[in-house]
Design an enzyme around this catalytic site. Structure first.
Site, PDB file in Angstrom:
ATOM      1  N   LYS A   1      20.860  -9.586   5.285  1.00  0.00           N
ATOM      2  CA  LYS A   1      22.153  -9.011   4.581  1.00  0.00           C
ATOM      3  C   LYS A   1      22.916 -10.272   4.350  1.00  0.00           C
ATOM      4  CE  LYS A   1      22.459  -4.639   6.962  1.00  0.00           C
ATOM      5  NZ  LYS A   1      23.122  -3.646   7.721  1.00  0.00           N
TER       6      LYS A   1
ATOM      7  N   HIS B   1       0.832  -1.221  -0.205  1.00  0.00           N
ATOM      8  CA  HIS B   1       0.158   0.103  -0.034  1.00  0.00           C
ATOM      9  C   HIS B   1       0.785   1.248   0.110  1.00  0.00           C
ATOM     10  CE1 HIS B   1      -3.409  -2.529   1.052  1.00  0.00           C
ATOM     11  NE2 HIS B   1      -2.561  -3.344   1.760  1.00  0.00           N
TER      12      HIS B   1
ATOM     13  N   ARG C   1      27.841 -14.880   3.915  1.00  0.00           N
ATOM     14  CA  ARG C   1      29.076 -15.165   3.331  1.00  0.00           C
ATOM     15  C   ARG C   1      28.643 -16.062   2.209  1.00  0.00           C
ATOM     16  NH1 ARG C   1      29.885 -20.771   4.152  1.00  0.00           N
ATOM     17  NH2 ARG C   1      28.755 -21.824   5.655  1.00  0.00           N
TER      18      ARG C   1
ATOM     19  N   GLY D   1      12.677 -20.728   9.001  1.00  0.00           N
ATOM     20  CA  GLY D   1      11.482 -20.326   9.640  1.00  0.00           C
ATOM     21  C   GLY D   1      11.287 -18.996   9.904  1.00  0.00           C
TER      22      GLY D   1
END
Length: 206
Positions: free
Chosen positions: A177, A112, A180, A139
């Site tokens: 992020k 939205h 590795r 999970g």
């Protein structure tokens, strides 16, 4: 241009009566699927093929499974989603081969506007999500609209993916992020520093 066409072009659209009729069909499929005997794997597999837009071979989703349309979801071969998966498929969700979702994974294409006046107008949008081959989402991972996740990727549990993720990496966090690269050395471990035993290692290497 009607609102269904606007939605499918990833333009701002309003969920009008025609859009809700499509969603009603999807909710009937969802109701049947989520109330089917959960030990009846054969029937569950057939039902999935009936409401997904595209389904490869060896596809299984543990109920309950929640979606907006179902028909905008495309999955490749060997797809598994564990309990309580949610895919808001206002836009296309394309999932490659050999992909696994842990419990409570959520894929959101819907959104939205930020500004309250624009948001209160009733306009919403859907931006497609693409997930490559050989991907494992841990999970409670959340994938937000417009994201592309590359091939051979592992996303750690609890991550919120707000930017694209490249191939061959482990990524985690909120926001998610890259941690590795995944290397050939990782092949011999099944969990952290635990190596495969001789029997399993032989099977892995054919």
């Amino acid at each position: 241009m009607n609102n269904q066409e606007r939605r499918d072009l990833e333009l701002p659209y309003i969920a009008d009566a025609e859009v809700f009729e499509e969603m009603k069909v999807a909710r009937r499929h969802m109701q049947i699927y989520n109330t089917t005997d959960r030990s009846d794997f054969e029937t569950l597999t057939k039902l999935v093929r009936g409401f997904l837009g595209k389904s490869g071979n060896n596809v299984f989703i543990n109920p309950p499974f929640y979606f907006d349309y179902g028909k905008h979801i495309e999955v490749g071969d060997n797809f598994f989603a564990n309990y309580n998966c949610t895919i808001l498929d206002v836009a296309k969700v394309k999932i490659g081969n050999n992909v696994m979702f842990a419990p409570n994974v959520a894929i959101y294409t819907a959104g939205h506007p930020l500004h309250p006046e624009a948001r209160n107008s009733g306009y919403e949008y859907g931006i497609s999500v693409t997930i490559g081959d050989n991907v494992w989402l841990g999970g409670n991972v959340v994938v937000t609209p417009g994201i592309k996740i590359g091939n051979n990727v592992v996303i750690g549990a609890g991550s919120v993916v707000t930017k694209d993720i490249p191939d061959n990496v482990v990524a985690a966090g909120n926001p998610c992020k890259v941690i590795r690269e995944i290397t050939e050395e990782d092949k011999k471990y099944y969990y952290k520093d635990r190596v495969f035993d001789e029997e399993s290692w032989t099977k892995i290497n054919g």
